[in-house]
Design a protein around this motif. Structure first.
Motif, PDB file in Angstrom:
ATOM      1  N   TYR A   7       0.876  -1.168   0.000  1.00  0.00           N
ATOM      2  CA  TYR A   7       0.000   0.000   0.000  1.00  0.00           C
ATOM      3  C   TYR A   7       0.918   1.223   0.000  1.00  0.00           C
ATOM      4  O   TYR A   7       1.695   1.430   0.949  1.00  0.00           O
ATOM      5  N   SER A   9       2.459   4.954  -2.473  1.00  0.00           N
ATOM      6  CA  SER A   9       2.368   5.953  -3.533  1.00  0.00           C
ATOM      7  C   SER A   9       3.644   5.910  -4.366  1.00  0.00           C
ATOM      8  O   SER A   9       4.754   5.839  -3.811  1.00  0.00           O
ATOM      9  N   VAL A  34      -2.257   4.479  -2.787  1.00  0.00           N
ATOM     10  CA  VAL A  34      -2.825   5.298  -1.716  1.00  0.00           C
ATOM     11  C   VAL A  34      -2.714   6.755  -2.170  1.00  0.00           C
ATOM     12  O   VAL A  34      -1.616   7.237  -2.455  1.00  0.00           O
ATOM     13  N   ASN A  35      -3.826   7.440  -2.271  1.00  0.00           N
ATOM     14  CA  ASN A  35      -3.856   8.821  -2.738  1.00  0.00           C
ATOM     15  C   ASN A  35      -3.488   9.752  -1.574  1.00  0.00           C
ATOM     16  O   ASN A  35      -4.319  10.061  -0.725  1.00  0.00           O
ATOM     17  N   ALA A  38      -5.343  13.152  -1.413  1.00  0.00           N
ATOM     18  CA  ALA A  38      -6.710  13.053  -0.893  1.00  0.00           C
ATOM     19  C   ALA A  38      -6.738  12.672   0.585  1.00  0.00           C
ATOM     20  O   ALA A  38      -7.809  12.583   1.186  1.00  0.00           O
ATOM     21  N   GLY A  39      -5.551  12.428   1.160  1.00  0.00           N
ATOM     22  CA  GLY A  39      -5.473  12.101   2.582  1.00  0.00           C
ATOM     23  C   GLY A  39      -5.892  10.682   2.940  1.00  0.00           C
ATOM     24  O   GLY A  39      -6.250  10.421   4.097  1.00  0.00           O
ATOM     25  N   GLU A  40      -5.838   9.777   1.964  1.00  0.00           N
ATOM     26  CA  GLU A  40      -6.269   8.402   2.252  1.00  0.00           C
ATOM     27  C   GLU A  40      -5.430   7.747   3.341  1.00  0.00           C
ATOM     28  O   GLU A  40      -5.909   6.868   4.059  1.00  0.00           O
ATOM     29  N   GLN A  41      -4.171   8.191   3.477  1.00  0.00           N
ATOM     30  CA  GLN A  41      -3.285   7.597   4.477  1.00  0.00           C
ATOM     31  C   GLN A  41      -3.670   7.988   5.908  1.00  0.00           C
ATOM     32  O   GLN A  41      -3.163   7.414   6.878  1.00  0.00           O
ATOM     33  N   LYS A  42      -4.568   8.967   6.033  1.00  0.00           N
ATOM     34  CA  LYS A  42      -4.997   9.425   7.356  1.00  0.00           C
ATOM     35  C   LYS A  42      -6.381   8.897   7.730  1.00  0.00           C
ATOM     36  O   LYS A  42      -6.925   9.253   8.784  1.00  0.00           O
ATOM     37  N   LYS A  43      -6.942   8.064   6.850  1.00  0.00           N
ATOM     38  CA  LYS A  43      -8.276   7.532   7.112  1.00  0.00           C
ATOM     39  C   LYS A  43      -8.194   6.256   7.956  1.00  0.00           C
ATOM     40  O   LYS A  43      -7.159   5.598   8.022  1.00  0.00           O
ATOM     41  N   LYS A  44      -9.310   5.924   8.556  1.00  0.00           N
ATOM     42  CA  LYS A  44      -9.352   4.847   9.552  1.00  0.00           C
ATOM     43  C   LYS A  44      -8.817   3.527   9.005  1.00  0.00           C
ATOM     44  O   LYS A  44      -8.053   2.827   9.682  1.00  0.00           O
ATOM     45  N   PHE A  46      -6.633   2.896   6.689  1.00  0.00           N
ATOM     46  CA  PHE A  46      -5.174   2.869   6.572  1.00  0.00           C
ATOM     47  C   PHE A  46      -4.509   2.951   7.936  1.00  0.00           C
ATOM     48  O   PHE A  46      -3.520   2.261   8.202  1.00  0.00           O
TER      49      PHE A  46
END
Length: 217
Positions: A7, A9, A34-35, A38-44, A46
């Motif tokens: 996972y 970039s 992982v975008n 778009a902050g996908e790495q800061k979402k639950k 991930f």
């Protein structure tokens, strides 16, 4: 279906290090983008894999790892091809490799990343480099590369006469630096220049660049 997943970039040097190591070991894997913008790495979802919210994360069956150097160490120990291992089984020989892994982490990468930020990332976003920051980072990196030049008089590669994870870890930042005016720091040191040219010509690194080019097409 690949058991292993990365996972990450393709704009992340840490992700590219792990991909290079996978290709060095001829391992099948699935790349899960992982975008970061778009902050996908800061979402639950991930954060459940890496609570620090940074790429890459490496998944191999029931093993989940973060931190690129830890991933690469484990991968090299588990998957070394006989006679082509990127680590040593002897603890004292591997201790030297570990020393130079720390050098890449704490001494080489900080000024290299500063130069890449000023000379690549800023211009790509329409911003002018801070020449003071560039000069400071060049001075720091130059001092490190002087040490590398001396080390490479003793060995073909940075930690020994064989290619190891230490060299793998340098690939993304060396590649980026060679596309900037800071390449003079590399080209002005003959042994560093030869080492850089040789490791950047590795087939595994070519496969990483091919992945990037396909993603950008």
């Amino acid at each position: 279906m690949a058991v292993r997943k990365v996972y990450g970039s393709l704009n992340s040097p840490a992700t590219l290090k792990v991909l290079a190591c996978l290709f060095e070991h001829d391992l099948d894997f699935e790349f899960v983008p992982v975008n970061l913008d778009a902050g996908e790495q800061k979402k639950k979802a991930f954060l459940s894999m890496n609570p620090f919210g940074e790429v890459p994360v490496y998944e191999d069956s029931d093993l989940k790892q973060f931190e690129s150097r830890a991933i690469i160490r484990c991968m090299a120990h588990e998957n070394g091809k006989k006679g082509e291992e990127l680590i040593y089984w002897n603890a004292r020989e591997q201790a030297i490799v570990a020393n130079w892994v720390d050098v890449e982490d704490h001494r080489f990468e900080p000024p290299a990343m500063k130069l890449i930020f000023e000379l690549v990332i800023k211009p790509n976003n329409g911003l002018a480099p801070d020449q003071g920051e560039v000069a400071e980072a060049e001075a720091k990196l130059g001092n490190i590369l002087d040490v590398y030049e001396t080390q490479l008089a003793k060995f073909k590669y940075l930690a020994s006469d064989k290619y190891t994870i230490v060299d793998v870890l340098h690939l993304p930042n060396l590649h980026s630096l060679m596309g900037t005016p800071a390449k003079k720091l590399i080209e002005s040191r003959p042994r560093v220049r030869a080492w850089c040219a040789e490791i950047l010509a590795r087939p595994a690194w070519a496969k990483v660049l091919e992945m990037k080019h396909k993603a950008q097409a």
